[in-house]
Design an enzyme around this catalytic site. Structure first.
Site, short mmCIF file in Angstrom:
data_model
loop_
_atom_site.label_atom_id
_atom_site.label_comp_id
_atom_site.label_asym_id
_atom_site.label_seq_id
_atom_site.Cartn_x
_atom_site.Cartn_y
_atom_site.Cartn_z
N GLY A 13 15.56 19.09 -0.60
CA GLY A 13 16.71 19.59 0.14
C GLY A 13 17.95 18.77 -0.17
O GLY A 13 18.10 18.26 -1.28
N CYS A 14 18.79 18.62 0.80
CA CYS A 14 20.05 17.90 0.62
C CYS A 14 19.81 16.46 0.22
O CYS A 14 19.07 15.74 0.89
CB CYS A 14 20.84 17.96 1.92
SG CYS A 14 22.37 17.02 1.85
N PHE A 15 20.46 16.02 -0.84
CA PHE A 15 20.23 14.64 -1.29
C PHE A 15 20.81 13.59 -0.34
O PHE A 15 20.39 12.45 -0.36
CB PHE A 15 20.68 14.39 -2.72
CG PHE A 15 22.07 14.85 -3.12
CD1 PHE A 15 23.15 14.81 -2.27
CD2 PHE A 15 22.27 15.31 -4.41
CE1 PHE A 15 24.41 15.21 -2.67
CE2 PHE A 15 23.53 15.71 -4.84
CZ PHE A 15 24.60 15.66 -3.96
N TRP A 16 21.74 13.96 0.51
CA TRP A 16 22.28 13.00 1.48
C TRP A 16 21.17 12.51 2.41
O TRP A 16 21.13 11.34 2.77
CB TRP A 16 23.38 13.62 2.32
CG TRP A 16 24.61 14.03 1.57
CD1 TRP A 16 25.03 13.60 0.35
CD2 TRP A 16 25.57 14.98 2.02
NE1 TRP A 16 26.20 14.21 0.01
CE2 TRP A 16 26.56 15.07 1.01
CE3 TRP A 16 25.70 15.76 3.16
CZ2 TRP A 16 27.66 15.91 1.13
CZ3 TRP A 16 26.80 16.59 3.26
CH2 TRP A 16 27.77 16.67 2.26
N CYS A 17 20.27 13.42 2.79
CA CYS A 17 19.16 13.05 3.68
C CYS A 17 18.20 12.10 2.99
O CYS A 17 17.87 11.04 3.53
CB CYS A 17 18.40 14.30 4.13
SG CYS A 17 19.35 15.43 5.16
#
Length: 181
Positions: A13-17
């Site tokens: 999913g989102c790489f920020w997470c």
């Protein structure tokens, strides 16, 4: 004595997470947000978000295997996202949000395949794990503003509502693997 560092490349999913989750672990020296597994050379975030490049948002994690094993990283990885939803994590939909382990060695491939087989055999998720296990191709770091995104934007609504709960979950569930601070 020099420490041997290894690299793991994971998409969930989102790489920020994922970046925020892995940055807090003992033995992890570097986490870079970026893209892997697509056809376009040096893609931009906007291009990848368009879903037409074939890349996944991913993190490249540099770690000391004498402190934290690749299998431990997988344990945290699979607890940090839903590996049973094909091309989707929450409201993020598209192949760029797929779950993937992009292995750098046969040992990583075998560890990932065995880990996934174990998750499925134990019924840890109500549906089968759809995480792809493929050889690592060229990794492209995302633009600078994506690096350390959570640390630099903790008050941003997405960070508060999506990233922070994952960070806190890992801190609680894997307290012995988390660095202080």
């Amino acid at each position: 004595m020099d420490t041997q560092q290894e690299v793991a490349t994971l998409a969930g999913g989102c790489f920020w997470c994922l970046e925020a989750v892995f940055r807090q672990l003992h033995g992890v020296s570097k986490v870079v947000s970026g893209f892997i597994g697509g056809q376009l050379t040096d893609p931009s975030y906007k291009q990848v978000c368009g879903g037409m490049t074939g890349h996944a948002e991913a993190v490249q994690v540099t770690f000391d295997p004498n402190v934290i094993a690749f299998g431990d990283l997988l344990e945290v990885f699979f607890a940090s996202h839903n590996p049973t939803t094909l091309n989707r994590q929450g409201n993020d939909i598209g192949t760029q949000y797929r779950s993937g382990v992009f292995y750098h060695s046969d040992a990583q491939r075998m560890t990932a395949e065995q880990f996934i087989a174990g998750l499925n055999a134990r019924g840890e998720w109500p549906d089968p794990v759809v995480t792809e296990v493929t050889p690592a191709s060229r990794f492209y770091p995302a633009e600078n503003y994506h690096q350390d995104y959570f640390a630099n934007n903790t008050r941003q609504p997405y960070c508060q509502l999506v990233v922070l709960p994952k960070v806190l979950k890992v801190r609680q569930r894997f307290a012995k693997k988390v660095s202080a601070g």
